[in-house]
Design an enzyme around this catalytic site. Structure first.
Site: not given
Length: 369
Positions: A53, A128, A183, A207, A262
């Site tokens: 990101h 997040a 996610h 995650n 990440d």
């Protein structure tokens, strides 16, 4: 003119202890033994980060082209010669603007493509990701983004249990875009359905996912056991315990396990206050967490650090090199261009000392300053 880089060369099949990479222009001409080499540095393929990101104080998440260029330059200095610009869950207007802004960077080779991590994600496993922007997958939105990008959109992460997810996966795959599962609170069965529809990547495995249970294996097991799925792993000692990193890498093998960063803007920067997707992030001791609830908010990792961590955790260096280069390159459809030290691929390589610290970086046959 031929350039020779000599040392301990890590190839897709092993290590040439006395090796040479011959480079002509921007291509690798040959990789061979070079008996006159005595004790050179490690020569490894340029790293391929399929999920990042930002870094160096710059971000991909706002759609700002100059910030994206600076973030790419930061990671290039750490050996990442190919990367996707990953966004987070956002309004469609931002997704559209970012696609238009990053298309020239993809066409010029600064970026390898755009990765939309969201907004088609689970509210229960959003981590997040900003819950304000989460929604069901829209084939209309995706079709518009793909057309606008003209090849720039390379991967989309979504939760397969959301309404319309399977139709979205089929659209993505039909248009040559990688569909990733992440996610997600999906069951094992729902995840297998997504894989059957064409999903081929597991976004930062473990995650942001329903955890493994012996009576409900969930998405982790479904992704690990799928022979055509590449599983992303964040090797920073925060996202995953080293025992779990080693376990997942051993189950998937180096041809289906890809190390990612990440990373967010704070990578390479001091501890302090940052932002990710419109949410405040606090970085302390190099760990990024949302200020509001302490959820892990990306990482401050670089790919060279990920490689060192994986090796320290017990993954052999040749396997780790496949996991930071060859496997992610193939996962995002670039395996015929980059990701390995072999003839006819782009001349991307990283020179490492014996502690696996970066000494020099070459991209497309030119040394990076």
């Amino acid at each position: 003119m031929t350039l020779r880089v000599t040392g301990k060369v890590v190839t897709p099949t092993g290590v040439i202890r006395q090796g040479c990479v011959e480079i002509a222009g921007d291509r690798i001409r040959a990789v061979a033994e070079y008996p006159t080499v005595r004790d050179g540095h490690w020569i490894v393929p340029g790293f391929v980060d399929m999920h990042t990101h930002g870094g160096g104080g710059h971000t991909f998440t706002t759609g700002d082209a100059e910030s994206a260029r600076q973030a790419a330059d930061f990671h290039l200095g750490h050996g990442t010669t190919t990367l996707l610009a990953s966004l987070v869950s956002s309004p469609f207007a931002l997704m559209r603007d970012a696609t238009a802004a990053y298309r020239p960077l993809v066409e010029s080779g600064v970026l390898a493509g755009v990765h939309f991590e969201g907004p088609y994600l689970s509210a229960d496993r959003c981590g997040a990701q900003n819950p304000e922007f989460l929604r069901d997958p829209s084939t209309e939105e995706l079709a518009e983004l793909i057309e606008l990008g003209g090849g720039a959109v390379r991967m989309v992460t979504l939760a397969p249990e959301r309404d319309g997810a399977l139709e979205a996966i089929k659209l993505l795959v039909a248009q040559g875009v990688v569909a990733a599962v992440g996610h997600t609170d999906a069951t094992w069965e729902q995840t297998r359905a997504a894989v059957a529809a064409g999903a081929s990547v597991g976004t930062h495995l473990f995650n942001g996912m329903r955890p493994v249970h012996h009576r409900e294996p969930g998405p982790v097991v479904a992704l690990l056991e799928a022979p055509n799925v590449v599983c992303e792993l964040v090797a920073d000692g925060v996202h995953l315990h080293d025992g779990m990193l080693g376990f997942a890498a051993s189950v998937a093998g180096p041809d289906r396990a890809a190390l990612i960063t990440d990373a967010m803007a704070a990578a390479g920067m001091p501890d302090g206050e940052y932002e990710l997707g419109g949410q405040a992030v606090n970085v302390a001791d190099g760990v990024a967490r949302l200020s509001r609830d302490g959820a892990i908010a990306g990482s401050t990792l670089t790919m060279d650090a990920a490689l060192r961590h994986a090796v320290a955790a017990g993954i052999p260096l040749p396997d780790a090199c496949r996991m930071v280069a060859t496997t992610p390159a193939r996962a995002i459809g670039l395996g015929d261009r980059v990701g390995a030290l072999q003839a006819n691929l782009r001349a991307d390589l990283v020179v490492l000392d014996d502690d696996l610290n970066v000494v020099r970086v070459m991209r497309a046959g030119a040394w990076v300053e």
